[in-house]
Design a protein around this motif. Sequence first.
Motif, short mmCIF file in Angstrom:
data_model
loop_
_atom_site.label_atom_id
_atom_site.label_comp_id
_atom_site.label_asym_id
_atom_site.label_seq_id
_atom_site.Cartn_x
_atom_site.Cartn_y
_atom_site.Cartn_z
N ILE A 56 0.86 -1.18 0.00
CA ILE A 56 0.00 0.00 0.00
C ILE A 56 0.90 1.23 0.00
CG2 ILE A 56 -1.82 1.21 1.21
CD1 ILE A 56 -2.61 -1.61 0.15
N THR A 57 0.64 2.18 -0.91
CA THR A 57 1.60 3.26 -1.17
C THR A 57 0.95 4.63 -1.02
OG1 THR A 57 2.74 1.81 -2.74
CG2 THR A 57 3.24 4.17 -2.86
N GLU A 58 1.50 5.45 -0.15
CA GLU A 58 1.07 6.84 0.01
C GLU A 58 1.43 7.66 -1.23
OE1 GLU A 58 -0.65 8.63 2.12
OE2 GLU A 58 0.09 8.46 4.17
N ASN A 59 0.82 8.83 -1.34
CA ASN A 59 1.23 9.82 -2.34
C ASN A 59 2.43 10.58 -1.76
OD1 ASN A 59 1.66 11.84 -4.16
ND2 ASN A 59 -0.42 12.68 -4.05
N TYR A 60 3.62 10.13 -2.11
CA TYR A 60 4.83 10.67 -1.49
C TYR A 60 5.06 12.13 -1.85
CZ TYR A 60 6.36 6.36 0.66
OH TYR A 60 6.46 5.27 1.48
N PHE A 61 4.55 12.55 -2.96
CA PHE A 61 4.81 13.93 -3.40
C PHE A 61 3.86 14.93 -2.76
CE2 PHE A 61 6.51 11.06 -6.56
CZ PHE A 61 7.81 11.50 -6.60
#
Length: 284
Positions: A11-16
């Motif tokens: 599961i991946t956050e919006n890093y930007f």
Amino acid sequence: MRIAHCSDVHITENYFSLPLHRLGWRRWVALAELTVGGRARRYAQAPRTLAAIATEAQARQVDHFILSGDLTAYALEGEFLGARRALGTLADDPRRCTVIPGNHDVFTPGSHRTGRFARHFGHLLESDLPEYRREGAFPFVRLVGTEAAVVGLLSARVPHAPGLSYGVIGPAQLEGLAALVKDARLAGRAVLVTVHHAPLNPKGRPDRWHHGLRDADALLRLLPGPRYAVLHGHIHHRYHHPATAERPHVFGAGSSTEAGNEGYWLIDVAGGQITGGQQYTPVL
């Protein structure tokens, strides 16, 4: 009896959208993997896919659901929250669900030090035989029905640097496992040992030095024959090495939510033996 097995859901956050100072230098390095390497694109639908896998597993009336680590991209709080939401009520009950951390879930010293994984999934590390714990919660064991036992091991360690993602179980946990499998309460049960790192790669050989499970041989020697299976992730390929007289079944779940490679195992248990498994692709 059927056991569902998935792994490496990332599961991946919006890093930007996050301030750089919150990410830390290890995640700054990882931004190249997310962007140029395409990881963010491949896992954009991971919450939806994990939710579909959890729902399907329950519809197929599995007796237990196992996720063998790497719930997150890089161990951010929001990623753990997203994984917990996607699993839904399945992850409320340790009798129904087992989850262990992968190397991405302890990606930074801070995530490990603050117990980020345990805050969201620590209740799933409960043990029916706690006397065999040797390193924190590990190894833990869950007695599933009358025919199976699920054992959780910890192999994920905070990496010294990005790119070093090998795993180590360690002598203490291995000693606990050796004692555990001799316990009379496991007699007649199939034993499914869950660990994040792969004891064997898709070709049946040890994984690479910087990526593999350092004490794989010691683990496999403790679990000879079709009564036993090792369930793992880490290597993003889905495969099954059948048991021999000298070693257990080995099920690699691959990356269950990676776009184009979505999938999970349903592993069959009968008469106290692992009798096989089938791969399924979730309907999205």
